[in-house]
Scaffold this motif. Structure first.
Motif, PDB file in Angstrom:
ATOM      1  N   LYS A  21       0.827  -1.209   0.000  1.00  0.00           N
ATOM      2  CA  LYS A  21       0.000   0.000   0.000  1.00  0.00           C
ATOM      3  C   LYS A  21       0.860   1.258   0.000  1.00  0.00           C
ATOM      4  O   LYS A  21       0.525   2.254  -0.645  1.00  0.00           O
ATOM      5  CB  LYS A  21      -0.914  -0.005   1.228  1.00  0.00           C
ATOM      6  CG  LYS A  21      -1.998  -1.062   1.186  1.00  0.00           C
ATOM      7  CD  LYS A  21      -2.914  -0.948   2.399  1.00  0.00           C
ATOM      8  CE  LYS A  21      -4.030  -1.994   2.338  1.00  0.00           C
ATOM      9  NZ  LYS A  21      -4.928  -1.903   3.527  1.00  0.00           N
ATOM     10  N   GLU A  22       1.977   1.228   0.740  1.00  0.00           N
ATOM     11  CA  GLU A  22       2.847   2.404   0.784  1.00  0.00           C
ATOM     12  C   GLU A  22       3.429   2.700  -0.591  1.00  0.00           C
ATOM     13  O   GLU A  22       3.493   3.863  -1.026  1.00  0.00           O
ATOM     14  CB  GLU A  22       3.974   2.188   1.799  1.00  0.00           C
ATOM     15  CG  GLU A  22       3.525   2.093   3.242  1.00  0.00           C
ATOM     16  CD  GLU A  22       2.957   0.734   3.591  1.00  0.00           C
ATOM     17  OE1 GLU A  22       3.009  -0.154   2.709  1.00  0.00           O
ATOM     18  OE2 GLU A  22       2.466   0.558   4.730  1.00  0.00           O
ATOM     19  N   THR A  23       3.832   1.657  -1.303  1.00  0.00           N
ATOM     20  CA  THR A  23       4.383   1.856  -2.647  1.00  0.00           C
ATOM     21  C   THR A  23       3.316   2.347  -3.609  1.00  0.00           C
ATOM     22  O   THR A  23       3.570   3.215  -4.458  1.00  0.00           O
ATOM     23  CB  THR A  23       4.987   0.544  -3.162  1.00  0.00           C
ATOM     24  OG1 THR A  23       5.902   0.028  -2.185  1.00  0.00           O
ATOM     25  CG2 THR A  23       5.709   0.765  -4.470  1.00  0.00           C
ATOM     26  N   GLN A  24       2.103   1.803  -3.491  1.00  0.00           N
ATOM     27  CA  GLN A  24       1.009   2.240  -4.353  1.00  0.00           C
ATOM     28  C   GLN A  24       0.668   3.701  -4.095  1.00  0.00           C
ATOM     29  O   GLN A  24       0.401   4.470  -5.035  1.00  0.00           O
ATOM     30  CB  GLN A  24      -0.218   1.350  -4.115  1.00  0.00           C
ATOM     31  CG  GLN A  24      -1.419   1.712  -4.968  1.00  0.00           C
ATOM     32  CD  GLN A  24      -1.161   1.520  -6.447  1.00  0.00           C
ATOM     33  OE1 GLN A  24      -0.325   0.714  -6.828  1.00  0.00           O
ATOM     34  NE2 GLN A  24      -1.858   2.262  -7.273  1.00  0.00           N
ATOM     35  N   LYS A  25       0.699   4.106  -2.840  1.00  0.00           N
ATOM     36  CA  LYS A  25       0.422   5.498  -2.493  1.00  0.00           C
ATOM     37  C   LYS A  25       1.481   6.424  -3.075  1.00  0.00           C
ATOM     38  O   LYS A  25       1.171   7.511  -3.587  1.00  0.00           O
ATOM     39  CB  LYS A  25       0.360   5.640  -0.968  1.00  0.00           C
ATOM     40  CG  LYS A  25      -0.078   7.014  -0.492  1.00  0.00           C
ATOM     41  CD  LYS A  25      -0.196   7.042   1.010  1.00  0.00           C
ATOM     42  CE  LYS A  25      -0.666   8.409   1.499  1.00  0.00           C
ATOM     43  NZ  LYS A  25      -0.760   8.460   2.989  1.00  0.00           N
ATOM     44  N   LEU A  26       2.735   5.985  -3.022  1.00  0.00           N
ATOM     45  CA  LEU A  26       3.817   6.786  -3.596  1.00  0.00           C
ATOM     46  C   LEU A  26       3.669   6.902  -5.108  1.00  0.00           C
ATOM     47  O   LEU A  26       3.890   7.982  -5.682  1.00  0.00           O
ATOM     48  CB  LEU A  26       5.163   6.159  -3.235  1.00  0.00           C
ATOM     49  CG  LEU A  26       6.406   6.861  -3.789  1.00  0.00           C
ATOM     50  CD1 LEU A  26       6.492   8.289  -3.271  1.00  0.00           C
ATOM     51  CD2 LEU A  26       7.657   6.075  -3.436  1.00  0.00           C
ATOM     52  N   ARG A  27       3.276   5.809  -5.760  1.00  0.00           N
ATOM     53  CA  ARG A  27       3.090   5.865  -7.215  1.00  0.00           C
ATOM     54  C   ARG A  27       1.957   6.819  -7.591  1.00  0.00           C
ATOM     55  O   ARG A  27       2.077   7.599  -8.548  1.00  0.00           O
ATOM     56  CB  ARG A  27       2.786   4.466  -7.741  1.00  0.00           C
ATOM     57  CG  ARG A  27       3.998   3.540  -7.803  1.00  0.00           C
ATOM     58  CD  ARG A  27       3.635   2.219  -8.453  1.00  0.00           C
ATOM     59  NE  ARG A  27       4.775   1.324  -8.547  1.00  0.00           N
ATOM     60  CZ  ARG A  27       4.719   0.098  -9.055  1.00  0.00           C
ATOM     61  NH1 ARG A  27       3.556  -0.377  -9.515  1.00  0.00           N
ATOM     62  NH2 ARG A  27       5.810  -0.658  -9.110  1.00  0.00           N
TER      63      ARG A  27
END
Length: 715
Positions: free
Chosen positions: A289-295
């Protein structure tokens, strides 16, 4: 033939439908409907004309009224009743009808004296009993209006042709035209009181209130974005939508505030790297989720930044084209002010975000404006380009600007403002030579090579350049000679002497970064020009490089020793430096600045023995390798990861810029001793007793007599 003729005369079913009686009746009904509509319009026009004539011939003329006052409702109802009782003009005699038309055309009732109540046709008494004739005409009762039908195509069954119709839907647009016209006339006559206009002071107060609300909204959105950019990235779109403010009172000011606010926001929230688009494989991969939020944040940021730059570009285009908006929200005079703010924001982004996306697009927008007719716009863009040149350390952004300016100047046939060309003077000398020389060296005429080398050497000897700038001059000179100048018989001995003389300016301090340029110069001066380099010159440089390796940082030592290894392979006879015996007459002169005459063949590389005990393991490995004659095989040969890399690559690989040792030092865990010596335990027993005895003695105070020493000295 008769059969064929009879067959042709038989009509088809489609032809029967076209010529059927039902179809003809439908056409007739439609035609009658159009005639009735035309007749209604004609009667309405005649009613207006009749009303005008009636007012003109009335015994009690109606005084002119103020058009702004409302007419009484009773009077309107009375006039409507009179209109209903009036007879159509098609039922009047020809003489009266002609008289009414003449009166309507002259409109004398508007210009005559209204104080006179005498009718215009007072002498006309020919048809006194015309009203009696009207009374004898039969009248039709007002019944409910017939519903209008729409005639459709008929259908056919066993019983025959069946006509098809349907009622026309009742809508507001299908009202009786006469009723609509009467309602329109009534609305025109009843004029509402106009809204009172605000004074100038009230208008200013209202504008100030609106502007304060807009400022508060901008500040709220900006604060939310700065507090948590990843979560509130969508608010950028809301803030950017305020660039389309439509209130003419505050539109220009609000747009300027939003432009500046967005510029400051992008400066604060953009990362220090360029955001690239995701591949299809990356999009389909499951992530946290953290990576998706950053993307999502990065995609939203790039998208809004792109739209923002397009908005700024549109503001400049509107000013250039002198457009007038349909809504007239922004006046023509305000275009320049908006364009200046947009250009100022573009210049700020050009300088502060050279690493981020769409920087080349900003360059393409700014460079033509450097030659703009507006002095303020031109100066603003030229200053931004100069500032970029001054602070650019890597040279990539400067290279992009130089290319665009070069293409722009050529496209204008060199007819540009002088400020455009003068901006190149701000380039670092680290940048002028490295950017311009490789680009234009192949375009230089061979006849000018001698003059160019003289100019570069004059710059070096002037003493106005820093050490790094002088190295760039040397590098540029050999870049020129490595191209077309390779066919010329030119020996740039002065540049070899300068580099040889200034090598000892490098040390483990600030000049350590210049080692990379020195390694590049040595490669182009010695390795690539091996056929033009004498053995004496190669021996002198190898000796001085080994001496230099003792006083620089480990990564510089590795790069220098790697260059020495390449030179020993390029010039095989230089292995005599590994022998202690002299190879000729004379004595080695290390302080001499001429590499050709320092007698380097009579010395040895004793520095390698010291470097073999260096604290850095890679330096030790290179020193041992060179002492063995730089073999390509055997126990003293280098590993492929060291032998296949260039000197510059090794210099960058083992850099200590990150304050870390490369390779990392292994941690040692010594065994803990049971007892630790503390205090006087480190001292010898005899020494301890002597110290205790002197500490226990009491000091005896005695007066000091300096005269006896004076008398002794006088004797």
């Amino acid at each position: 033939m008769k059969a064929r003729r009879n067959k042709k005369q038989v009509p088809s079913f489609r032809k029967l439908l076209k010529t059927s009686k039902v179809k003809l009746e439908n056409k007739l009904k439609n035609k009658q409907h159009k005639q009735q509509s035309t007749l209604k319009k004609y009667r309405k026009e005649q009613r207006k004309l009749r009303q005008a004539v009636k007012d003109a011939v009335s015994k009690k003329p109606i005084p002119l009224e103020d058009p702004k006052r409302r007419r009484p409702v009773k009077r309107i109802e009375k006039e409507e009743e009179e209109e209903e009782e009036a007879l159509p003009l098609d039922m009047l005699d020809e003489d009266d009808l002609q008289l009414m038309k003449d009166l309507g055309q002259r409109a004398s009732f508007l210009t005559r004296d209204l104080s006179s109540s005498e009718p215009v046709h007072v002498k006309k008494r020919k048809h006194e009993h015309i009203i009696d004739k009207y009374e004898k005409i039969p009248r039709t009762l007002q019944t409910a209006p017939e519903k209008e039908l729409i005639h459709l195509l008929p259908i056919k069954d066993k019983s025959g042709i069946i006509p098809q119709t349907r009622e026309k839907p009742d809508t507001d647009s299908n009202k009786d035209e006469e009723d609509q016209e009467e309602e329109t006339e009534l609305e025109e006559e009843i004029i509402e009181d106009p809204i009172p206009e605000m004074t100038r002071e009230e208008h200013l107060i209202e504008r100030k209130k609106k502007l304060q609300e807009k400022k508060l909204h901008i500040a709220t959105l900006a604060s939310a974005i700065l507090s948590d950019p990843e979560s509130n990235i969508k608010k950028l779109k809301e803030l950017r939508s305020m660039l389309m403010e439509q209130d003419p009172d505050v539109a220009v000011t609000v747009r300027k505030l939003v432009v500046v606010s967005l510029m400051e926001l992008f400066k604060d929230i953009t990362p220090s790297y360029k955001i690239r688009p995701l591949t299809e494989a990356e999009k389909s991969t499951k992530i946290r989720k953290e990576t998706q939020k950053l993307r999502e944040f990065e995609e939203g940021l790039v998208s809004q930044y792109k739209f923002y730059l397009e908005n700024l570009e549109q503001m400049v285009k509107d000013w250039k084209q002198r457009k007038l908006k349909k809504s007239n929200v922004v006046s023509l005079k305000a275009y320049k002010g908006l364009a200046e703010v947009a250009v100022k924001s573009l210049c700020e982004l050009l300088v502060t975000l050279p690493h981020f996306n769409f920087h080349n697009n900003i360059i393409v927008l700014i460079v033509p404006l450097m030659n703009d007719t507006s002095k303020s716009i031109s100066e603003m863009c030229c200053e931004a380009v100069k500032k970029l040149f001054k602070q650019d350390k890597l040279g990539q952004a400067s290279l992009g600007v130089v290319k665009v300016i070069s293409g722009f100047v050529k496209g204008r046939n060199y007819e540009v403002r002088p400020e455009v060309s003068l901006s190149f003077l701000t380039l670092h000398f680290i940048c002028k030579l490295t950017l311009l020389a490789p680009l234009f060296a192949h375009l230089i005429n061979v006849e000018f090579f001698d003059d160019l080398l003289v100019v570069l050497h004059t710059l070096i000897e002037s003493g106005d350049l820093s050490y790094q700038e002088s190295l760039h001059c040397v590098q540029t000179a050999f870049h020129i000679l490595s191209g077309q100048g390779d066919v010329l018989n030119i020996d740039p001995m002065k540049f070899y002497t300068h580099l040889y003389k200034t090598l000892f300016k490098l040390h483990a301090g600030a000049t350590n970064d210049s080692v990379e340029i020195v390694l590049q110069c040595l490669d182009v001066m010695l390795t690539k020009r091996r056929k033009q380099v004498s053995q004496q010159r190669a021996l002198a440089f190898i000796k001085r490089l080994c001496t230099l390796a003792l006083q620089v940082l480990p990564n510089s030592s590795i790069g220098i020793l790697a260059t020495t290894r390449i030179l020993m392979h390029t010039f095989p006879k230089t292995d005599l430096l590994l022998d202690n015996e002299s190879q000729g007459s004379g004595v080695f002169l290390p302080e001499l600045d001429e590499p050709e005459y320092c007698n380097a063949q009579n010395t040895a590389l004793w520095e390698l023995h010291a470097l073999r005990r260096h604290y850095h393991p890679i330096v030790q490995r290179f020193a041992a390798h060179l002492m063995a004659g730089a073999p390509s095989e055997g126990s003293e040969a280098l590993k492929p990861e060291l032998s296949r890399r260039s000197a510059v690559e090794l210099f960058e690989t083992y850099s200590m810029a990150a304050m870390t040792f490369n390779p990392p030092v292994e941690s040692s865990n010594p065994k803990k001793k049971d007892k630790f010596l503390q205090g006087d335990s480190f001292l010898n027993e005899d020494l301890n007793e002597l110290v205790k005895r002197h500490c226990s003695e009491v000091a005896i105070e005695s007066p000091l007599d300096f005269t006896k020493y004076l008398k002794t000295s006088l004797r």
